[in-house]
Design a protein around this motif. Structure first.
Motif, PDB file in Angstrom:
ATOM      1  N   ASN A  96      37.543  35.231 -20.182  1.00 23.80           N
ATOM      2  CA  ASN A  96      38.648  35.759 -19.381  1.00 23.80           C
ATOM      3  C   ASN A  96      38.202  36.723 -18.282  1.00 23.80           C
ATOM      4  O   ASN A  96      38.982  37.560 -17.811  1.00 23.80           O
ATOM      5  N   THR A  97      36.935  36.611 -17.900  1.00 25.10           N
ATOM      6  CA  THR A  97      36.405  37.331 -16.746  1.00 25.10           C
ATOM      7  C   THR A  97      35.512  36.371 -15.971  1.00 25.10           C
ATOM      8  O   THR A  97      35.247  35.258 -16.413  1.00 25.10           O
ATOM      9  N   GLN A  98      35.014  36.843 -14.831  1.00 29.09           N
ATOM     10  CA  GLN A  98      34.044  36.061 -14.072  1.00 29.09           C
ATOM     11  C   GLN A  98      32.612  36.334 -14.517  1.00 29.09           C
ATOM     12  O   GLN A  98      31.657  35.814 -13.924  1.00 29.09           O
ATOM     13  N   ILE A  99      32.457  37.146 -15.550  1.00 30.88           N
ATOM     14  CA  ILE A  99      31.110  37.514 -16.008  1.00 30.88           C
ATOM     15  C   ILE A  99      30.532  36.380 -16.849  1.00 30.88           C
ATOM     16  O   ILE A  99      30.877  36.196 -18.021  1.00 30.88           O
ATOM     17  N   ASP A 100      29.644  35.613 -16.223  1.00 31.25           N
ATOM     18  CA  ASP A 100      29.011  34.451 -16.852  1.00 31.25           C
ATOM     19  C   ASP A 100      27.699  34.238 -16.110  1.00 31.25           C
ATOM     20  O   ASP A 100      27.598  33.386 -15.231  1.00 31.25           O
ATOM     21  N   TYR A 101      26.702  35.046 -16.468  1.00 33.79           N
ATOM     22  CA  TYR A 101      25.497  35.155 -15.657  1.00 33.79           C
ATOM     23  C   TYR A 101      24.218  35.194 -16.486  1.00 33.79           C
ATOM     24  O   TYR A 101      24.225  35.598 -17.655  1.00 33.79           O
ATOM     25  N   PRO A 102      23.096  34.865 -15.819  1.00 34.59           N
ATOM     26  CA  PRO A 102      21.798  35.098 -16.446  1.00 34.59           C
ATOM     27  C   PRO A 102      21.480  36.585 -16.403  1.00 34.59           C
ATOM     28  O   PRO A 102      21.945  37.307 -15.506  1.00 34.59           O
ATOM     29  N   LEU A 143      18.287  45.425  -8.552  1.00 36.58           N
ATOM     30  CA  LEU A 143      19.494  45.970  -7.929  1.00 36.58           C
ATOM     31  C   LEU A 143      19.781  45.273  -6.609  1.00 36.58           C
ATOM     32  O   LEU A 143      20.934  45.140  -6.205  1.00 36.58           O
ATOM     33  N   ASN A 144      18.724  44.814  -5.937  1.00 35.15           N
ATOM     34  CA  ASN A 144      18.917  44.185  -4.628  1.00 35.15           C
ATOM     35  C   ASN A 144      18.093  42.905  -4.458  1.00 35.15           C
ATOM     36  O   ASN A 144      17.653  42.585  -3.356  1.00 35.15           O
ATOM     37  N   HIS A 145      17.863  42.210  -5.582  1.00 34.27           N
ATOM     38  CA  HIS A 145      17.213  40.904  -5.531  1.00 34.27           C
ATOM     39  C   HIS A 145      17.954  39.940  -6.450  1.00 34.27           C
ATOM     40  O   HIS A 145      18.420  40.327  -7.528  1.00 34.27           O
ATOM     41  N   ASP A 146      18.058  38.690  -6.016  1.00 28.14           N
ATOM     42  CA  ASP A 146      18.786  37.709  -6.813  1.00 28.14           C
ATOM     43  C   ASP A 146      17.903  37.095  -7.899  1.00 28.14           C
ATOM     44  O   ASP A 146      16.756  37.523  -8.091  1.00 28.14           O
ATOM     45  N   PHE A 147      18.440  36.087  -8.573  1.00 28.91           N
ATOM     46  CA  PHE A 147      17.726  35.467  -9.689  1.00 28.91           C
ATOM     47  C   PHE A 147      16.403  34.850  -9.253  1.00 28.91           C
ATOM     48  O   PHE A 147      15.459  34.753 -10.033  1.00 28.91           O
ATOM     49  N   TYR A 148      16.328  34.434  -7.980  1.00 26.31           N
ATOM     50  CA  TYR A 148      15.102  33.838  -7.451  1.00 26.31           C
ATOM     51  C   TYR A 148      14.205  34.870  -6.780  1.00 26.31           C
ATOM     52  O   TYR A 148      13.250  34.518  -6.073  1.00 26.31           O
ATOM     53  N   LYS A 149      14.545  36.147  -6.949  1.00 22.90           N
ATOM     54  CA  LYS A 149      13.777  37.275  -6.434  1.00 22.90           C
ATOM     55  C   LYS A 149      13.851  37.406  -4.917  1.00 22.90           C
ATOM     56  O   LYS A 149      12.991  38.026  -4.291  1.00 22.90           O
ATOM     57  N   ASN A 150      14.885  36.837  -4.334  1.00 28.88           N
ATOM     58  CA  ASN A 150      15.120  37.002  -2.904  1.00 28.88           C
ATOM     59  C   ASN A 150      16.036  38.206  -2.663  1.00 28.88           C
ATOM     60  O   ASN A 150      16.888  38.509  -3.506  1.00 28.88           O
ATOM     61  N   PRO A 151      15.900  38.899  -1.532  1.00 24.40           N
ATOM     62  CA  PRO A 151      16.777  40.044  -1.243  1.00 24.40           C
ATOM     63  C   PRO A 151      18.249  39.652  -1.301  1.00 24.40           C
ATOM     64  O   PRO A 151      18.644  38.591  -0.815  1.00 24.40           O
ATOM     65  N   SER A 152      19.049  40.495  -1.930  1.00 28.41           N
ATOM     66  CA  SER A 152      20.475  40.197  -2.108  1.00 28.41           C
ATOM     67  C   SER A 152      21.245  41.481  -2.350  1.00 28.41           C
ATOM     68  O   SER A 152      20.817  42.327  -3.145  1.00 28.41           O
ATOM     69  N   LEU A 153      22.396  41.628  -1.681  1.00 29.82           N
ATOM     70  CA  LEU A 153      23.251  42.787  -1.915  1.00 29.82           C
ATOM     71  C   LEU A 153      23.832  42.777  -3.321  1.00 29.82           C
ATOM     72  O   LEU A 153      24.069  43.829  -3.917  1.00 29.82           O
ATOM     73  N   SER A 154      24.087  41.582  -3.857  1.00 28.26           N
ATOM     74  CA  SER A 154      24.695  41.458  -5.180  1.00 28.26           C
ATOM     75  C   SER A 154      23.723  41.784  -6.303  1.00 28.26           C
ATOM     76  O   SER A 154      24.121  42.194  -7.388  1.00 28.26           O
ATOM     77  N   GLY A 155      22.432  41.561  -6.031  1.00 30.06           N
ATOM     78  CA  GLY A 155      21.442  41.759  -7.077  1.00 30.06           C
ATOM     79  C   GLY A 155      21.615  40.767  -8.214  1.00 30.06           C
ATOM     80  O   GLY A 155      22.162  39.680  -8.035  1.00 30.06           O
ATOM     81  N   THR A 156      21.169  41.155  -9.394  1.00 27.94           N
ATOM     82  CA  THR A 156      21.236  40.327 -10.599  1.00 27.94           C
ATOM     83  C   THR A 156      21.552  41.235 -11.778  1.00 27.94           C
ATOM     84  O   THR A 156      21.156  42.398 -11.782  1.00 27.94           O
ATOM     85  N   LEU A 157      22.250  40.714 -12.776  1.00 26.39           N
ATOM     86  CA  LEU A 157      22.407  41.491 -14.006  1.00 26.39           C
ATOM     87  C   LEU A 157      21.031  41.639 -14.640  1.00 26.39           C
ATOM     88  O   LEU A 157      20.281  40.668 -14.761  1.00 26.39           O
ATOM     89  N   PHE A 158      20.693  42.854 -15.053  1.00 25.12           N
ATOM     90  CA  PHE A 158      19.360  43.048 -15.615  1.00 25.12           C
ATOM     91  C   PHE A 158      19.365  43.995 -16.809  1.00 25.12           C
ATOM     92  O   PHE A 158      20.163  44.937 -16.898  1.00 25.12           O
ATOM     93  N   LEU A 159      18.446  43.697 -17.711  1.00 23.26           N
ATOM     94  CA  LEU A 159      18.237  44.482 -18.915  1.00 23.26           C
ATOM     95  C   LEU A 159      17.401  45.709 -18.573  1.00 23.26           C
ATOM     96  O   LEU A 159      16.491  45.634 -17.737  1.00 23.26           O
ATOM     97  N   ASP A 160      17.692  46.832 -19.221  1.00 20.60           N
ATOM     98  CA  ASP A 160      16.875  48.026 -19.021  1.00 20.60           C
ATOM     99  C   ASP A 160      15.409  47.685 -19.298  1.00 20.60           C
ATOM    100  O   ASP A 160      15.087  47.052 -20.298  1.00 20.60           O
ATOM    101  N   TYR A 161      14.529  48.102 -18.390  1.00 20.86           N
ATOM    102  CA  TYR A 161      13.117  47.729 -18.508  1.00 20.86           C
ATOM    103  C   TYR A 161      12.458  48.288 -19.775  1.00 20.86           C
ATOM    104  O   TYR A 161      11.430  47.782 -20.230  1.00 20.86           O
ATOM    105  N   LYS A 196      15.906  36.576 -19.561  1.00 20.32           N
ATOM    106  CA  LYS A 196      15.934  36.950 -20.977  1.00 20.32           C
ATOM    107  C   LYS A 196      17.020  36.225 -21.764  1.00 20.32           C
ATOM    108  O   LYS A 196      16.786  35.763 -22.874  1.00 20.32           O
ATOM    109  N   PHE A 197      18.249  36.165 -21.226  1.00 19.41           N
ATOM    110  CA  PHE A 197      19.344  35.508 -21.937  1.00 19.41           C
ATOM    111  C   PHE A 197      20.528  35.324 -21.004  1.00 19.41           C
ATOM    112  O   PHE A 197      20.514  35.775 -19.861  1.00 19.41           O
ATOM    113  N   TRP A 198      21.555  34.645 -21.536  1.00 19.89           N
ATOM    114  CA  TRP A 198      22.787  34.406 -20.764  1.00 19.89           C
ATOM    115  C   TRP A 198      23.910  35.249 -21.355  1.00 19.89           C
ATOM    116  O   TRP A 198      24.092  35.303 -22.561  1.00 19.89           O
TER     117      TRP A 198
END
Length: 222
Positions: free
Chosen positions: A66-72, A83-101, A59-61
């Motif tokens: 002054n933080t490490q927050i610089d993400y899609p 919550l548990n998938h990365d930007f490429y939709k692979n399983p990930s503990l970090s997940g991805t920042l996401f907009l409320d559906y 959706k956006f960047w």
């Protein structure tokens, strides 16, 4: 009999130890993998690669200086998948920042972005900086870049609340209720000039003051 119980106990403790070691190494591996992945995504973004062609949910960047927050930021069909998938939709503990559906960008008055508070400092971990008054007073700016257009937001309040006592109204149907919530629960006794005509941004993550604690950073488009 005692020898048998002793052997079972040793096997049980050994299994717990091996599992703990595995979990530590797996978490470390996953964190390093996620770090490398998002560096690649950042590079693509800087080189003007069309990230929607990589992931149609993009959706956006989001950037907070002054933080490490610089993400899609992506948006799924629910608030669970990323919550548990990365930007490429692979399983990930970090997940991805996401907009409320339930949000619609550029239409809703309040858009909500979720992210994990990762112990390695990634994702939304650095939101906890806003609990520090000095950081709060000197780091107000947040930017969203949508289709090469950057929108600036100004942080005006921070709330720490239980998971079942957070204000996450996607459209802010009751503005007076919204203001009352901020005045009652906000960390800072500050005057904020907001109106029901403004557009807002809510950043949401875990906090660890107590079980179920959440941090919400509220910002207004300027």
């Amino acid at each position: 009999m005692k020898k048998f119980v002793f052997i079972i106990l040793i096997l049980l403790l050994t299994s717990i130890f091996v599992f703990s070691i595995y979990k530590i190494f797996y978490t470390s591996y996953d964190n390093k993998k996620a770090s490398f992945l998002y560096e690649e995504v950042k590079k693509d973004n800087e080189e003007k690669v069309n990230l929607q062609e990589t992931n149609k949910d993009y959706k956006f960047w989001l950037t907070i200086p002054n933080t490490q927050i610089d993400y899609p930021v992506v948006q799924g069909i629910d608030n669970d998948f990323y919550l548990n998938h990365d930007f490429y939709k692979n399983p990930s503990l970090s997940g991805t920042l996401f907009l409320d559906y339930r949000n619609t960008v550029n239409i809703d008055k309040n858009i909500i972005i979720y992210g994990h508070n990762m112990k390695n400092g990634s994702m939304f971990n650095n939101l906890v900086y806003y609990k520090n008054p000095t950081f709060f007073n000197n780091n107000k700016k947040i930017s969203l870049t949508i289709n090469d257009i950057t929108f600036e937001y100004d942080v005006f309040q921070v709330v720490i609340a239980k998971e079942d006592n957070v204000y996450l109204n996607g459209s802010i149907t009751s503005f007076e209720e919204f203001k009352s919530y901020l005045n009652t629960n906000g960390l800072y006794d500050v005057y904020f000039n907001i109106s029901d005509k403004d557009n807002f941004l809510t950043l949401y993550s875990c906090s660890y003051e107590y079980a179920g604690a959440r941090i919400l950073v509220f910002a207004k488009r300027i």
